[in-house]
Scaffold this motif. Structure first.
Motif, short mmCIF file in Angstrom:
data_model
loop_
_atom_site.label_atom_id
_atom_site.label_comp_id
_atom_site.label_asym_id
_atom_site.label_seq_id
_atom_site.Cartn_x
_atom_site.Cartn_y
_atom_site.Cartn_z
N ASP A 45 -55.59 -53.58 -23.44
CA ASP A 45 -56.96 -53.13 -23.19
C ASP A 45 -57.02 -51.67 -23.63
OD1 ASP A 45 -59.25 -51.93 -22.05
OD2 ASP A 45 -59.24 -53.37 -20.39
N MET A 46 -57.59 -51.44 -24.80
CA MET A 46 -57.55 -50.12 -25.40
C MET A 46 -58.11 -49.03 -24.49
SD MET A 46 -58.76 -48.94 -29.16
CE MET A 46 -60.13 -47.83 -29.07
N LYS A 47 -59.25 -49.25 -23.88
CA LYS A 47 -59.87 -48.23 -23.03
C LYS A 47 -59.00 -47.91 -21.82
CE LYS A 47 -64.66 -48.82 -24.33
NZ LYS A 47 -66.02 -49.05 -23.86
N LEU A 48 -58.47 -48.94 -21.18
CA LEU A 48 -57.65 -48.74 -19.99
C LEU A 48 -56.34 -48.04 -20.34
CD1 LEU A 48 -57.13 -49.23 -16.98
CD2 LEU A 48 -56.21 -51.46 -17.59
N VAL A 49 -55.67 -48.51 -21.38
CA VAL A 49 -54.40 -47.92 -21.79
C VAL A 49 -54.60 -46.48 -22.23
CG1 VAL A 49 -52.53 -48.04 -23.47
CG2 VAL A 49 -53.29 -50.11 -22.32
N GLN A 50 -55.63 -46.23 -23.01
CA GLN A 50 -55.88 -44.88 -23.47
C GLN A 50 -56.16 -43.94 -22.30
OE1 GLN A 50 -58.95 -44.53 -26.47
NE2 GLN A 50 -57.61 -43.17 -27.62
N ALA A 51 -56.91 -44.40 -21.31
CA ALA A 51 -57.17 -43.58 -20.13
C ALA A 51 -55.87 -43.24 -19.39
CB ALA A 51 -58.14 -44.29 -19.20
N LYS A 52 -54.99 -44.23 -19.25
CA LYS A 52 -53.70 -43.99 -18.58
C LYS A 52 -52.85 -43.00 -19.36
CE LYS A 52 -54.02 -46.75 -15.04
NZ LYS A 52 -54.05 -46.22 -13.69
N LEU A 53 -52.86 -43.11 -20.68
CA LEU A 53 -52.09 -42.18 -21.51
C LEU A 53 -52.62 -40.76 -21.36
CD1 LEU A 53 -51.77 -44.43 -24.66
CD2 LEU A 53 -49.87 -43.66 -23.24
N ILE A 54 -53.94 -40.62 -21.35
CA ILE A 54 -54.55 -39.30 -21.20
C ILE A 54 -54.20 -38.71 -19.83
CG2 ILE A 54 -56.76 -38.08 -20.99
CD1 ILE A 54 -57.80 -40.03 -23.20
N GLU A 55 -54.16 -39.54 -18.80
CA GLU A 55 -53.74 -39.07 -17.47
C GLU A 55 -52.33 -38.50 -17.52
OE1 GLU A 55 -54.00 -42.16 -14.52
OE2 GLU A 55 -56.14 -42.48 -14.91
N ASN A 56 -51.51 -39.03 -18.43
CA ASN A 56 -50.13 -38.56 -18.58
C ASN A 56 -50.00 -37.45 -19.62
OD1 ASN A 56 -48.32 -40.20 -16.80
ND2 ASN A 56 -49.44 -41.84 -17.81
N GLY A 57 -51.14 -36.92 -20.08
CA GLY A 57 -51.12 -35.78 -21.00
C GLY A 57 -50.83 -36.13 -22.44
N VAL A 58 -51.09 -37.38 -22.82
CA VAL A 58 -50.77 -37.83 -24.18
C VAL A 58 -51.99 -38.50 -24.80
CG1 VAL A 58 -49.32 -39.45 -25.47
CG2 VAL A 58 -48.34 -38.17 -23.58
N TRP A 59 -52.21 -38.24 -26.08
CA TRP A 59 -53.29 -38.89 -26.81
C TRP A 59 -52.68 -39.84 -27.83
CZ3 TRP A 59 -58.34 -39.60 -26.42
CH2 TRP A 59 -59.02 -40.10 -27.51
N LEU A 60 -52.69 -41.12 -27.51
CA LEU A 60 -52.23 -42.18 -28.42
C LEU A 60 -53.31 -43.26 -28.42
CD1 LEU A 60 -48.51 -42.64 -27.28
CD2 LEU A 60 -49.34 -41.34 -29.24
N ARG A 61 -53.43 -43.98 -29.52
CA ARG A 61 -54.41 -45.06 -29.60
C ARG A 61 -53.69 -46.38 -29.73
NH1 ARG A 61 -59.92 -44.21 -32.38
NH2 ARG A 61 -59.94 -46.26 -31.44
#
Length: 82
Positions: free
Chosen positions: A33-49
């Motif tokens: 789930d791109m939106k959910l995974v991306q949000a979790k990554l951003i919470e961890n200080g990382v920008w990945l798609r």
């Protein structure tokens, strides 16, 4: 990348892990789930798609060890939670 990502091959949700040069890829058994995974990554200080079943990184050659660990730690968190 190898020491941080290769152990994820043992995760139930992970189909494969590939390291090619400076590219690290986690392939999941099902689409992310791109939106959910991306949000979790951003919470961890990382920008990945995420892309379909793939979560990959192409870190710059000038990345330091601490920054790379931040990236791989965020990727591992996704593999452990999905």
């Amino acid at each position: 990348l190898q020491s941080e990502l290769f152990p994820l091959k043992k995760q139930k949700s992970v189909s494969d892990v590939r390291i090619i040069g400076a590219i690290g890829v986690i392939e999941f058994k099902s689409s992310l789930d791109m939106k959910l995974v991306q949000a979790k990554l951003i919470e961890n200080g990382v920008w990945l798609r995420p892309y379909g079943k793939l979560l990959y990184t192409m870190p710059p050659y000038v990345i330091n060890a601490e920054e790379l660990l931040t990236v791989t730690k965020a990727m591992r968190a996704i593999a452990h939670n999905f």
